[in-house]
Each structure stands twice: as C-alpha cells, then as structure tokens.
Design an enzyme around this catalytic site. Structure first.
Site, PDB file in Angstrom:
ATOM      1  N   GLN A   1       0.889  -1.165   0.000  1.00 56.85           N
ATOM      2  CA  GLN A   1       0.000   0.000   0.000  1.00 56.85           C
ATOM      3  C   GLN A   1       0.928   1.216   0.000  1.00 56.85           C
ATOM      4  OE1 GLN A   1      -3.224   0.918  -0.322  1.00 56.85           O
ATOM      5  NE2 GLN A   1      -2.474   3.008  -0.036  1.00 56.85           N
TER       6      GLN A   1
ATOM      7  N   GLN B   1       0.379   4.519  -1.222  1.00 59.49           N
ATOM      8  CA  GLN B   1      -0.143   5.844  -0.892  1.00 59.49           C
ATOM      9  C   GLN B   1      -0.240   5.988   0.617  1.00 59.49           C
ATOM     10  OE1 GLN B   1      -4.125   6.753  -2.305  1.00 59.49           O
ATOM     11  NE2 GLN B   1      -3.759   8.918  -2.354  1.00 59.49           N
TER      12      GLN B   1
ATOM     13  N   GLY C   1     -10.649   0.627  -0.836  1.00 65.31           N
ATOM     14  CA  GLY C   1     -10.059   0.360  -2.140  1.00 65.31           C
ATOM     15  C   GLY C   1      -8.866   1.254  -2.369  1.00 65.31           C
ATOM     16  N   MET C   2      -8.031   0.851  -3.303  1.00 63.36           N
ATOM     17  CA  MET C   2      -6.863   1.654  -3.686  1.00 63.36           C
ATOM     18  C   MET C   2      -6.741   1.582  -5.199  1.00 63.36           C
ATOM     19  SD  MET C   2      -4.328   3.573  -2.849  1.00 63.36           S
ATOM     20  CE  MET C   2      -3.423   4.309  -4.206  1.00 63.36           C
ATOM     21  N   GLU C   3      -6.678   2.769  -5.811  1.00 61.56           N
ATOM     22  CA  GLU C   3      -6.801   2.911  -7.256  1.00 61.56           C
ATOM     23  C   GLU C   3      -5.523   2.591  -8.015  1.00 61.56           C
ATOM     24  OE1 GLU C   3      -6.741   5.257  -4.898  1.00 61.56           O
ATOM     25  OE2 GLU C   3      -5.910   7.148  -5.613  1.00 61.56           O
ATOM     26  N   ASN C   4      -4.815   1.555  -7.650  1.00 61.70           N
ATOM     27  CA  ASN C   4      -3.593   1.227  -8.380  1.00 61.70           C
ATOM     28  C   ASN C   4      -3.936   1.049  -9.862  1.00 61.70           C
ATOM     29  OD1 ASN C   4      -1.982   1.262  -6.003  1.00 61.70           O
ATOM     30  ND2 ASN C   4      -2.926  -0.685  -5.434  1.00 61.70           N
TER      31      ASN C   4
ATOM     32  N   HIS D   1     -15.760   4.427  -7.494  1.00 65.44           N
ATOM     33  CA  HIS D   1     -14.787   5.385  -6.945  1.00 65.44           C
ATOM     34  C   HIS D   1     -13.374   5.090  -7.446  1.00 65.44           C
ATOM     35  CE1 HIS D   1     -13.120   8.060  -3.721  1.00 65.44           C
ATOM     36  NE2 HIS D   1     -12.099   7.223  -3.860  1.00 65.44           N
ATOM     37  N   GLU D   2     -12.942   3.862  -7.271  1.00 65.22           N
ATOM     38  CA  GLU D   2     -11.560   3.548  -7.665  1.00 65.22           C
ATOM     39  C   GLU D   2     -11.393   3.663  -9.181  1.00 65.22           C
ATOM     40  OE1 GLU D   2      -9.829   3.763  -5.208  1.00 65.22           O
ATOM     41  OE2 GLU D   2     -11.247   3.185  -3.631  1.00 65.22           O
TER      42      GLU D   2
ATOM     43  N   HIS E   1     -10.873   7.248 -10.253  1.00 64.79           N
ATOM     44  CA  HIS E   1      -9.488   7.719 -10.086  1.00 64.79           C
ATOM     45  C   HIS E   1      -8.668   7.548 -11.372  1.00 64.79           C
ATOM     46  CE1 HIS E   1      -8.966   9.039  -5.982  1.00 64.79           C
ATOM     47  NE2 HIS E   1      -9.420   7.917  -5.453  1.00 64.79           N
TER      48      HIS E   1
ATOM     49  N   GLU F   1      -9.370  13.241  -4.339  1.00 60.75           N
ATOM     50  CA  GLU F   1     -10.513  12.545  -3.736  1.00 60.75           C
ATOM     51  C   GLU F   1     -11.846  13.277  -3.898  1.00 60.75           C
ATOM     52  OE1 GLU F   1     -10.272   9.544  -3.027  1.00 60.75           O
ATOM     53  OE2 GLU F   1      -8.105   9.270  -2.795  1.00 60.75           O
TER      54      GLU F   1
ATOM     55  N   ASP G   1      -1.059  10.817   5.828  1.00 55.61           N
ATOM     56  CA  ASP G   1      -2.203   9.945   6.107  1.00 55.61           C
ATOM     57  C   ASP G   1      -3.171  10.610   7.104  1.00 55.61           C
ATOM     58  OD1 ASP G   1      -1.181   8.077   4.374  1.00 55.61           O
ATOM     59  OD2 ASP G   1      -0.503   6.667   5.907  1.00 55.61           O
TER      60      ASP G   1
ATOM     61  N   TYR H   1     -12.730  14.463   0.661  1.00 59.30           N
ATOM     62  CA  TYR H   1     -13.656  13.647  -0.132  1.00 59.30           C
ATOM     63  C   TYR H   1     -15.008  14.341  -0.294  1.00 59.30           C
ATOM     64  CZ  TYR H   1     -10.683   9.473   0.455  1.00 59.30           C
ATOM     65  OH  TYR H   1      -9.657   8.581   0.421  1.00 59.30           O
TER      66      TYR H   1
ATOM     67  N   ARG I   1     -10.086  -3.145   7.723  1.00 60.33           N
ATOM     68  CA  ARG I   1     -10.379  -1.956   6.920  1.00 60.33           C
ATOM     69  C   ARG I   1     -10.621  -0.786   7.865  1.00 60.33           C
ATOM     70  NH1 ARG I   1     -15.676  -1.293   2.974  1.00 60.33           N
ATOM     71  NH2 ARG I   1     -15.339   0.902   2.484  1.00 60.33           N
ATOM     72  N   MET I   2      -9.780   0.235   7.763  1.00 62.94           N
ATOM     73  CA  MET I   2      -9.781   1.282   8.790  1.00 62.94           C
ATOM     74  C   MET I   2     -11.131   1.949   8.978  1.00 62.94           C
ATOM     75  SD  MET I   2      -6.078   3.081   8.652  1.00 62.94           S
ATOM     76  CE  MET I   2      -6.003   3.365   6.890  1.00 62.94           C
TER      77      MET I   2
HETATM   78  N1  BES Z   1      -6.788   6.522  -2.634  1.00 62.75           N
HETATM   79  C1  BES Z   1      -7.742   6.188  -1.648  1.00 62.75           C
HETATM   80  C2  BES Z   1      -7.157   5.446  -0.493  1.00 62.75           C
HETATM   81  C3  BES Z   1      -6.027   6.179   0.201  1.00 62.75           C
HETATM   82  C4  BES Z   1      -6.073   7.536   0.417  1.00 62.75           C
HETATM   83  C5  BES Z   1      -4.955   5.473   0.643  1.00 62.75           C
HETATM   84  C6  BES Z   1      -5.007   8.177   1.031  1.00 62.75           C
HETATM   85  C7  BES Z   1      -3.902   6.106   1.266  1.00 62.75           C
HETATM   86  C8  BES Z   1      -3.924   7.468   1.464  1.00 62.75           C
HETATM   87  C9  BES Z   1      -8.901   5.388  -2.221  1.00 62.75           C
HETATM   88  O1  BES Z   1      -9.265   5.770  -3.504  1.00 62.75           O
HETATM   89  C10 BES Z   1     -10.089   5.666  -1.374  1.00 62.75           C
HETATM   90  O2  BES Z   1     -10.497   6.785  -1.333  1.00 62.75           O
HETATM   91  N2  BES Z   1     -10.611   4.665  -0.711  1.00 62.75           N
HETATM   92  C11 BES Z   1     -11.795   4.790   0.082  1.00 62.75           C
HETATM   93  C12 BES Z   1     -12.936   4.257  -0.705  1.00 62.75           C
HETATM   94  C13 BES Z   1     -14.182   4.979  -0.635  1.00 62.75           C
HETATM   95  C14 BES Z   1     -14.152   6.453  -0.569  1.00 62.75           C
HETATM   96  C15 BES Z   1     -15.179   4.453  -1.632  1.00 62.75           C
HETATM   97  C16 BES Z   1     -11.625   3.947   1.323  1.00 62.75           C
HETATM   98  O3  BES Z   1     -10.696   3.160   1.391  1.00 62.75           O
HETATM   99  O4  BES Z   1     -12.403   4.081   2.243  1.00 62.75           O
HETATM  100 ZN    ZN Z   2     -10.156   7.654  -3.531  1.00 60.19          ZN
END
Ligand code: BES
Ligand code: ZN
Length: 637
Positions: free
Chosen positions: A168, A170, A298-301, A324-325, A328, A347, A403, A411, A584-585
C-alpha cells in the site's frame, strides 16, 4: 490579468530551464511547470535537479524473512547539469550497494550516505553522481516492519492455505519498499521482474500476461508515466475471472466467482464515465480482492484496483467503491495532486465522478443516497476535527503524516464544492469543464492554484454573476461550510427518516416498514440515531433486526459503533469478532473512537486491540494507536 499571464510565463520559464533533449520527449513537456512549483513537503527528493523517468525493479519475495530484496534501477532526467548529488526517499531500507552509469550504461560503484530517519519522512539517501550520470542502480532489501507491506500468514487469508503479501504505497509508503523520488510531482514508467515461491502468483499495477505460467517468475511493464504512490504489488494464491472484454477480477480461489458476480457492472461503469469525461487511457481495468486486513476500502492502483473483501455482499450494495476507484483513472491517476496538501483534487473530484457514475448506472436516487451518506459523514467529521485548517480544502500537512489528512473533508467537502459549481453553472457546462481539465492535464500533476486559475478563466469570468471568487474562496478556505451548500436529499432516505422518527416516538420496531430496505438505508438509519439510546431500545433493535449477527461488515460496523457509543455490553462479543476479523480502517476506527471516549470503553478497546493488533496492517495499527494513546484519554486503571 496577472493570473491569466502566469501559465504563459511558467511555460517560457520552464522551457528555458529544460535541456533541449528532454523537450523532445513527450513526458518531459507534459510535466513542465515543475520548476516554478513549491517543493513537496513530504519528500527529500531534489526534483529541481533530477527527475526519474523510468524505474526497473528486480525483486525476490521471501515470506520466511518477510523481506523483498533485489535492485531498483532509476533512469533520470537531469535538469541541472552541475548537480552532483541525487537525493532519494527511503524508509527502513537496507541499502547494500549503489552504482551509477552514464548514457553508455556502464555501471561503476557510487558512494552514498543514508541520513538518520525522520519519524514521518524516513531517511534521505544521498548518492554522489559523477558528471553525466543518468542512471543509478541500488541493491537493497526491505525490513519486516516496512510500512507499505503486509505479510500475511495463511491463517490471515480468506482460504487459509497460503501466505499473502500486498503493498500500500499511498501516501508516502512507496519509499519503504523502493528507494525513489517519493513525490506525486514526479512520474515514471516502470518495469518489474518479481520472483516468488513457485505456487504463488504476483500481480502489479501494470501490464502483464494474464495467462503467464505459475512458475514463480513474473514480469510487468507500466508504459504510462505514473506517480510513485501508484506502484503496487500483491503475491498470493490468486485466480482470475474475466467480467468483460477489458475487465476482470483476481481473488483467492474461494472468492473469485462471487467477486466476478459482484463486479459484473464494471464495464458499464467505464463506458458511462468515458462518455462524460473522456477515454479510459489505461488499457485494462481489473480488480484484486485482498484478504480482510486490507486497511482501505479500495486503492486505485492503475490497471488493478486493490479492494477489501467487505464489499462483496452478494447484492452489489457496495459497488460505489468500484465506481470510486475506477473514477481515479481520471482524477488522481491521470491528473494527479501535486502534493498531499492538494489531496482534494484527487478525492473530491473522484467522489464527484463516483456519484455521477452511480446515478448513470443505477439511477438518480442511488447516487443521491451515496451523496447523502457522504454528507452526513462530513458533518460528523467537521464536528470532531480540532484544527480549523483540517476542515478546509487547503490544509497544511507539512511536518505531519499525510495519512492524517485522509478524512471526509477532502472527499465530501470537495465533492459538495463540485456539486455546487455544477448546480450553478449547469451540468452540461460543468461536465465539459471537467473533461477539458482531464484532457489538458493528462499525465500531469496539478495544484489547487491551477484549478482556481482555470475555474476563473473558464467559468467565473465567462459567465459573470453566477459564482464569485469570494464564494469559491469560502469553499476552499473557510472552516465553516458555506451557507449556500446544496445538501443532498434521497427519497429512499426520507422514508428511513420517517421510520426512525416513528420508532423513537414509540412504534415497535417490528412494525416498521423495513422489508425492502437495502444496506444503504440501514446504514442511514443507524448513522442518524440519537447519540443516546436505552439498553431496552438497543435490545429491541438487535432482536428485531439481528444486527449483531450481520455478516455484512459495513452494517456491523455502523451498528457496533452505536453500541460502543451507548456502552451496550451485550453486543461486545460481536464487536470483538468484528474488530479481530476486519482490518479496513473505516470499519474499525469509528468503533475504537467511540469506545475511547470513556475510561471503561477505552479499557475494552485496549483489550480488544491487544488481540486484534497482529492482524492489522502497519498503517491501521498507527491509526488505532493514535486513537487509543490520546493524551486526553484517561490512563488505564
Ligand atoms: N486513494 C484512496 C485510499 C487512500 C487515500 C490510501 C489516502 C492512502 C492514502 C482510495 O481511492 C479511497 O479513497 N478509498 C476509500 C474508498 C471509498 C471512498 C469508496 C476507502 O478506502 O475508504
Ligand atoms: Zn479515492
């Protein structure tokens, strides 16, 4: 006037500073305004002297020692002919040797020093480069505590048979597994050779052969230039199922069919997004379903979104995460925030696109539900945040972990800002503006100042009297939400509000018309309960709707937060199960945060965390420990 001249001056200035040979390369022209840009406060890299254009990785994956080892070769563009030191970002890396080469590619040892680590930024790696050197090769290994890596034992995976590794990167974790210029202001293409145990498969955010033999030796190339935070790797017992001509899913064997059904609409989402915002420029779009400890939704790799398994619910209730992803691929991966202070450009734009896609594919009210849930999360977050700057779209994260800037503000406030502009200028005009933004800045990094400049020229000035510059500034800089915010409304949620009010007024829960409620409605019901409920009320909800038994982790998280807020002990076994099985945080920190508000709750939280910690990703551990170690929280008795 002054503002509209700026881009022209910038272009002239950059052209004057850029070596002629670099100007012939398209990527060099595309990333032009670098010279005039503020340096990234989260990187040590001297990007005014060197810019990485290509990265070649050769890494072996060793589960026994929890290390990646091998080499990274960086091909550099020199912006400063006299520069003699290349500074890279690293964190917890063991650097074994460094070599440098000129245009002929002949490597010779180069001397280097590694600075003492900074808690947020890691250690600067300083490499002495001979004149004319434009390649470096670094032999190195990661350490088991690398912040980007989670090494999972078989028991921590879904199928429990084989180990799993995922990255991960980002925001600034790429430096914990690759020595590089870890800033979104630099874009590079990459290639990789990954060596794994024979029975495992490696996948990356890159092009690769979907039918490659499972032999422990895998190759990847990413032909489009991307920022470092989008470099990603996962290794595990993975299977692939196609869901369309350019879409598919990777998952552990027991999960892959269900995942393919859940994500069946991905191609439709891409088509809708392309019709509004321009072509999808990355070739394939696949998803990778990770084990439950993945710290994000999710992570938009690029080419390969990484996703939590908690979105596989069987009824597509949570596919807004895919939208969402995927979005991105335009906002973030194609047009990238120049620094983490500009995070809302990633975001907020992405959430705006997400809501548009959801409306297009699933109907207006489904989009409105997503917007309304986001807006109510935002209101809560604004009430909780302490620093005024963090409530705005222009926070100052210098000296802090980027972070920490990941809250609902970039967002949802970002998306509400764009929805406001759309409302004022009209959807057709605003869509066209966004499409132009993506086209003009494709494969570039952008700042909030650039956005404002274009907004000014293309909408504010062209259509005078619609939105003033002062209104825009309030959206960006005021800690308060502007008075003319267009708050979203959903008809489905209006019915939930009625039901909740009826129950609070004394109607028995079993008589509420909840039969056709979907997940989002339950979520909205639970999120908007009064902050204090009696044990009898909670017991009634739980027995009527079997909330503690829910196997849906999103629903469980919302319910368990309510029980934590009310110290409702009968739900604690379910809470313990949830907090020890999901990493998942966004599904765990709200519960810990509620518990941490009282001494008894904090004690429960710490007890559960002691058991859960081993299963959490390093990034999730940090987030939970920040909550449980708050100086304000009373000490454990
Ligand atoms: N790019 C983010 C996740 C992220 C942001 C990781 C900053 C590390 C640092 C990803 O696109 C995201 O926004 N994930 C959200 C999903 C949701 C908004 C649908 C998530 O993980 O909650
Ligand atoms: Zn995002």
């Amino acid at each position: 006037m002054v503002r509209s001249l700026l881009p022209v001056l910038l272009a002239l200035f950059t052209a004057a500073c850029t070596p002629a040979d670099a100007l012939r390369r398209p990527t060099a022209i595309l990333t032009a305004p670098a010279a005039a840009r503020a340096p990234d406060p989260h990187s040590y890299a001297n990007t005014d002297a060197f810019r990485t254009r290509h990265i070649a990785l050769d890494l072996s994956v060793d589960f026994a020692s929890k290390t990646l080892s091998g080499s990274a070769e960086l091909q550099l563009q020199r912006l400063d002919r006299r520069a003699a030191t290349l500074i890279l970002d690293t964190r917890d890396l063991d650097i074994r040797a460094v070599q440098a080469a000129g245009a002929d590619g002949r490597y010779a040892p180069a001397s280097f020093t590694l600075d003492a680590p900074d808690a947020v930024l890691g250690s600067a790696l300083r490499i002495a480069l001979p004149p004319g050197a434009e390649r470096v090769r670094i032999d190195y290994a990661t350490r088991p505590q690398a912040s980007a890596l989670q090494w999972l034992a078989p028991a921590q995976t879904t199928d429990k048979k084989r180990p799993f590794l995922f990255t991960q990167s980002q925001a600034i974790h790429a430096r914990s597994w690759i020595p590089l210029q870890d800033t979104p202001q630099v874009r590079a293409t990459y290639a990789a050779r990954i060596r794994t145990p024979q029975d495992l498969v490696a996948v990356m955010s890159a092009e690769f052969d979907l039918e490659a033999p499972r032999n422990g030796d895998y190759r990847f190339t990413m032909p489009q230039p991307i920022p470092s935070y989008l470099i990603a790797l996962a290794v595990g017992d993975l299977r692939f199922r196609a869901t369309g001509p350019r879409t598919g899913v990777f998952a552990e064997p027991s999960m892959v069919e269900r995942a393919a059904r859940e994500f069946a609409d991905t191609e439709a989402m891409i088509e809708r997004c392309e019709a509004i915002f321009g072509p999808y420029r990355w070739g394939r779009y696949d998803l990778l379903v990770l084990p439950p400890s993945f710290p994000y939704g999710g992570m938009e790799n690029p080419r390969l979104t990484f996703a939590t398994p908690t979105i596989i619910t069987g009824d597509k209730a949570l596919v807004s995460l895919v939208a969402h992803e995927l979005a991105h691929s335009w906002s973030g991966n194609l047009v990238t925030n120049a620094s983490w202070n500009d995070f809302w450009l990633n975001e907020g734009f992405t959430n705006h696109l997400t809501y548009r896609i959801m409306e297009e594919v699933y109907g207006a009210d489904r989009g409105a539900q997503e917007r309304a849930l986001g807006a109510s999360d935002l209101r809560e977050t604004l009430a909780r945040l302490e620093r005024d700057g963090d409530k705005t779209l222009m926070p100052d994260l210098a000296g802090r972990d980027p972070d920490d800037g990941v809250t609902d503000v970039p967002y949802e406030r970002g998306a509400l800002f764009l929805a406001y502009l759309e409302d004022r200028f009209g959807r057709a005009r605003f869509d066209a503006f966004l499409r132009g933004w993506f086209d003009r800045h494709a494969f570039q990094s952008v700042t909030t100042a650039q956005f404002l400049d274009e907004l000014d020229r293309q909408l504010l000035h062209r259509f005078p009297g619609v939105v003033s510059r002062a209104q825009v500034d309030a959206w960006l800089r005021s800690p308060e939400m502007p008075g003319d915010t267009v708050w979203p409304r959903s008809d489905a949620f209006a019915r939930v509000d009625e039901a909740r009010a009826a129950w609070l007024a004394g109607m028995p829960a079993r008589r509420l018309a909840t039969q056709d409620w979907r997940l989002r409605q339950w979520q909205y019901f639970l999120d908007n309960l009064p902050s204090s409920l009696s044990p009898r009320q909670l017991a009634e909800l739980d027995t009527t709707f079997k909330l503690s038994e829910s196997r849906n982790a999103v629903l469980a998280a919302r319910w368990l937060r309510v029980t934590a807020q009310n110290a409702y002990a009968p739900a604690y076994p379910a809470m313990q199960r949830h907090l020890t099985s999901v990493g998942r945080m966004s599904l765990i920190t709200p519960i810990y945060r509620e518990l941490a508000k009282t001494p008894a709750g904090l004690e429960t939280a710490r007890r559960i965390y002691r058991e859960a910690r081993a299963g959490y990703h390093p990034i999730a551990r940090d987030a939970v420990e920040q909550i449980l170690d708050q100086p304000a929280a009373p000490a454990k008795s």
